[in-house]
Design an enzyme around this catalytic site. Structure first.
Site, PDB file in Angstrom:
ATOM      1  N   LYS A  54       0.849  -1.206   0.000  1.00  0.00           N
ATOM      2  CA  LYS A  54       0.000   0.000   0.000  1.00  0.00           C
ATOM      3  C   LYS A  54       0.876   1.245   0.000  1.00  0.00           C
ATOM      4  O   LYS A  54       0.612   2.205  -0.722  1.00  0.00           O
ATOM      5  CB  LYS A  54      -0.919  -0.021   1.237  1.00  0.00           C
ATOM      6  N   GLN A  98      -4.289  -1.855   9.865  1.00  0.00           N
ATOM      7  CA  GLN A  98      -4.212  -3.156   9.208  1.00  0.00           C
ATOM      8  C   GLN A  98      -4.823  -4.249  10.101  1.00  0.00           C
ATOM      9  O   GLN A  98      -4.420  -4.405  11.252  1.00  0.00           O
ATOM     10  CB  GLN A  98      -2.746  -3.485   8.868  1.00  0.00           C
ATOM     11  N   ASP A 121     -10.796   2.786   4.804  1.00  0.00           N
ATOM     12  CA  ASP A 121     -11.126   1.358   4.680  1.00  0.00           C
ATOM     13  C   ASP A 121     -12.648   1.163   4.654  1.00  0.00           C
ATOM     14  O   ASP A 121     -13.136   0.113   4.250  1.00  0.00           O
ATOM     15  CB  ASP A 121     -10.531   0.581   5.859  1.00  0.00           C
TER      16      ASP A 121
END
Ligand code: NDP
Length: 292
Positions: A54, A98, A121
């Site tokens: 990412k 994450q 997200d």
């Protein structure tokens, strides 16, 4: 019939090119560089690899990225404090924690802490709530589900009125993708581990989204001829002919499915590249919202 291949690599490259153009425009017109902060807790190698990819992608597209790494033993307070600091940092437009987090941490409380306007997200309960309610718009759509829908639309698959079957009901893929399909007027069935006869549901599906994590659970003979098949699964299958001793396969048995489906994503090269492209798009969107 041999299905049309839905080329996630190509479609993701187009999304990224658009993001890079818009990033440059935002910098030129507003002096704002989109910023993504990643939060990695612990040493899980797969999570570390996802975070690195990412960050690399941010660099390629002109997005500023800052990586925060905490020990596996980090306390709830430490992680929440970091998220609060990032919420307050004007150079950061997206915060990515994450997952999965180490077991001792309260994932829900941490995700709740993320400023809605930085929830790239799309997992904040308010964003998910808006996604599921009629007439409400989430600020951000979760990346993998958005990628699935984008692939269908980019491939000209008609969603409105279609029978769609989603296999899997996780918070990060199955559930949100089902919500996105019904919002686009598909008739949606969600199958899961307690579903009695998966094949009978799949047999009438014009659209299949497989997000299970079980190697090749969906076979060609379960599909309706002409169906559009999006395979989210990433599984290791033993293969002594490869150097690593395995290869990556999806939740769909590609060889048999492509004989029956009308369109299908490969694994790898289908949904995977879209997930990260959508994260870049969400980060850009966060920055665009900050100046509008
Ligand atoms: P989860 O394990 O969280 O969810 C799996 C779902 O599949 C559950 O709802 C489970 O049902 C259901 N399921 C399990 N076994 C069966 C079965 N035999 N028949 C029908 N349904 C079943 O997984 P995720 O949603 O996180 O991920 C799914 C897959 O997608 C994984 O392979 C993962 O690696 C991949 N993935 C890929 C991404 C990408 O970018 N390409 C991103 C995210 C995930 P129940 O709810 O009853 O337990």
């Amino acid at each position: 019939m041999t299905a049309k291949l839905i080329d996630g690599k190509q479609i993701a490259a187009e999304v990224r090119a658009d993001v890079a153009d818009r990033v440059a425009k935002l910098k030129a017109e507003h002096g704002v560089t989109p910023g993504l902060a990643t939060v990695l807790v612990g040493e899980d190698p797969a999570s570390a690899a996802y975070v690195r990819s990412k960050q690399r992608m941010c660099e390629k597209l002109g997005i500023h990225s800052v990586g925060h790494k905490l020990e596996a033993t980090a306390s709830q307070e430490e992680v929440e404090k970091l998220v609060s600091d990032l919420n307050a940092d004007p150079a950061i437009h997206g915060i990515l924690v994450q997952l999965p987090l180490p077991k001792h941490l309260d994932e829900e409380a941490i995700l709740n802490k993320i400023d809605l306007a930085k929830d790239v997200d799309g997992f904040h309960p308010i964003n998910i709530g808006r996604l599921t309610m009629k007439g409400r718009e989430p600020l951000f759509i979760p990346c993998t589900p958005h990628g699935c829908i984008y692939l269908l639309e980019a491939s000209g698959v008609e969603i409105s009125g279609a029978e769609a079957v989603v296999v899997g009901r996780s918070n990060i893929v199955g559930l949100p993708v089902a919500m996105l399909l019904q919002e686009r007027n598909a008739t949606v069935t969600i199958c899961h581990s307690r579903t009695r006869d998966l094949a009978s549901h799949l047999k009438r599906a014009d659209i299949v989204i497989a997000a299970v994590g079980v190697t090749e659970i969906v076979k060609g003979d379960m599909l309706k001829p002409g169906a559009a098949v999006i395979d989210v699964g990433i599984n290791r299958k033993d293969d002594p002919t490869t150097e690593r001793g395995y290869r990556l396969v999806g939740d769909v048995e590609f060889e048999s499915a492509q004989e029956v489906a009308g369109a299908i994503t490969p694994v790898p090269g289908g949904v995977g590249p879209m997930t990260i492209a959508m994260l870049m798009l969400n980060t850009l969107r966060g920055a665009e919202m900050s100046v509008s």
